[in-house]
Design a protein around this motif. Structure first.
Motif, mmCIF file in Angstrom:
data_model
loop_
_atom_site.group_PDB
_atom_site.id
_atom_site.type_symbol
_atom_site.label_atom_id
_atom_site.label_comp_id
_atom_site.label_asym_id
_atom_site.label_seq_id
_atom_site.Cartn_x
_atom_site.Cartn_y
_atom_site.Cartn_z
ATOM 1 N N CYS A 110 0.841 -1.199 0.000
ATOM 2 C CA CYS A 110 0.000 0.000 0.000
ATOM 3 C C CYS A 110 0.877 1.250 0.000
ATOM 4 O O CYS A 110 2.041 1.200 0.364
ATOM 5 C CB CYS A 110 -0.901 0.016 1.236
ATOM 6 S SG CYS A 110 -2.081 -1.341 1.290
ATOM 7 N N SER A 111 0.274 2.363 -0.367
ATOM 8 C CA SER A 111 0.982 3.643 -0.372
ATOM 9 C C SER A 111 1.073 4.200 1.041
ATOM 10 O O SER A 111 0.417 3.706 1.961
ATOM 11 C CB SER A 111 0.224 4.640 -1.254
ATOM 12 O OG SER A 111 0.159 4.181 -2.578
ATOM 13 N N GLU A 122 -1.848 4.406 4.012
ATOM 14 C CA GLU A 122 -2.802 3.318 3.790
ATOM 15 C C GLU A 122 -2.312 2.057 4.482
ATOM 16 O O GLU A 122 -1.133 1.921 4.771
ATOM 17 C CB GLU A 122 -2.951 3.015 2.300
ATOM 18 C CG GLU A 122 -3.532 4.128 1.480
ATOM 19 C CD GLU A 122 -3.652 3.751 0.017
ATOM 20 O OE1 GLU A 122 -4.590 4.233 -0.635
ATOM 21 O OE2 GLU A 122 -2.820 2.966 -0.480
ATOM 22 N N TYR A 123 -3.243 1.122 4.712
ATOM 23 C CA TYR A 123 -2.880 -0.181 5.263
ATOM 24 C C TYR A 123 -3.660 -1.267 4.530
ATOM 25 O O TYR A 123 -4.768 -1.026 4.049
ATOM 26 C CB TYR A 123 -3.130 -0.237 6.779
ATOM 27 C CG TYR A 123 -4.589 -0.173 7.186
ATOM 28 C CD1 TYR A 123 -5.289 -1.331 7.479
ATOM 29 C CD2 TYR A 123 -5.257 1.043 7.290
ATOM 30 C CE1 TYR A 123 -6.621 -1.291 7.864
ATOM 31 C CE2 TYR A 123 -6.585 1.099 7.669
ATOM 32 C CZ TYR A 123 -7.265 -0.072 7.955
ATOM 33 O OH TYR A 123 -8.584 -0.019 8.327
ATOM 34 N N CYS A 166 -6.302 -1.812 -0.151
ATOM 35 C CA CYS A 166 -5.689 -0.836 0.740
ATOM 36 C C CYS A 166 -6.746 0.161 1.199
ATOM 37 O O CYS A 166 -7.591 0.578 0.422
ATOM 38 C CB CYS A 166 -4.559 -0.103 0.023
ATOM 39 S SG CYS A 166 -3.188 -1.200 -0.398
ATOM 40 N N VAL A 167 -6.672 0.521 2.475
ATOM 41 C CA VAL A 167 -7.625 1.434 3.095
ATOM 42 C C VAL A 167 -6.843 2.587 3.699
ATOM 43 O O VAL A 167 -5.744 2.389 4.243
ATOM 44 C CB VAL A 167 -8.431 0.698 4.191
ATOM 45 C CG1 VAL A 167 -9.386 1.637 4.893
ATOM 46 C CG2 VAL A 167 -9.175 -0.485 3.612
ATOM 47 N N LYS A 168 -7.395 3.798 3.620
ATOM 48 C CA LYS A 168 -6.719 4.957 4.206
ATOM 49 C C LYS A 168 -6.619 4.789 5.716
ATOM 50 O O LYS A 168 -7.539 4.298 6.361
ATOM 51 C CB LYS A 168 -7.478 6.243 3.874
ATOM 52 C CG LYS A 168 -7.357 6.643 2.430
ATOM 53 C CD LYS A 168 -8.015 7.978 2.175
ATOM 54 C CE LYS A 168 -7.872 8.336 0.713
ATOM 55 N NZ LYS A 168 -8.455 9.641 0.424
ATOM 56 N N ASP A 169 -5.470 5.194 6.272
ATOM 57 C CA ASP A 169 -5.275 5.152 7.716
ATOM 58 C C ASP A 169 -6.426 5.871 8.412
ATOM 59 O O ASP A 169 -6.865 6.937 7.976
ATOM 60 C CB ASP A 169 -3.947 5.816 8.112
ATOM 61 C CG ASP A 169 -2.731 4.984 7.716
ATOM 62 O OD1 ASP A 169 -2.886 3.786 7.415
ATOM 63 O OD2 ASP A 169 -1.625 5.548 7.712
ATOM 64 N N GLU A 216 -9.505 4.882 8.595
ATOM 65 C CA GLU A 216 -10.796 4.462 8.073
ATOM 66 C C GLU A 216 -11.006 2.977 8.340
ATOM 67 O O GLU A 216 -10.056 2.196 8.383
ATOM 68 C CB GLU A 216 -10.899 4.724 6.571
ATOM 69 C CG GLU A 216 -10.961 6.184 6.207
ATOM 70 C CD GLU A 216 -11.201 6.411 4.719
ATOM 71 O OE1 GLU A 216 -11.422 5.428 3.978
ATOM 72 O OE2 GLU A 216 -11.144 7.581 4.292
#
Length: 74
Positions: A27-28, A31-32, A46-49, A51
């Motif tokens: 992930c970028s 993100e995780y 990948c999900v934004k930190d 969220e």
């Protein structure tokens, strides 16, 4: 001179890829990775930190989060 620089850069890049020094994160920044739950196919997104994972996805168990793209935690 430019040709020498390009040749050196290509050699360094090639050697880092061949020796495994070049790794791609799953992930970028910011993100995780989360994994599919309740399906046979699994999957990962990948999900934004900060969220929550989308429906059908959950966080990896402690110590099982992939750190390299394509890695399958065991």
């Amino acid at each position: 001179m430019r040709q020498v620089f390009v040749a050196i850069a290509a050699a360094l890049l090639g050697s880092s890829v061949l020796t495994g020094c070049w790794t791609e994160r799953p992930c970028s920044d910011g993100e995780y990775p989360v994994t599919g739950t309740g399906t046979n196919t699994g999957g990962s997104v990948c999900v934004k930190d900060g969220e929550a994972p989308p429906s059908g996805f959950g966080t990896y168990p402690p110590g099982k989060t992939p750190t390299v793209a394509g890695e399958t935690p065991t």
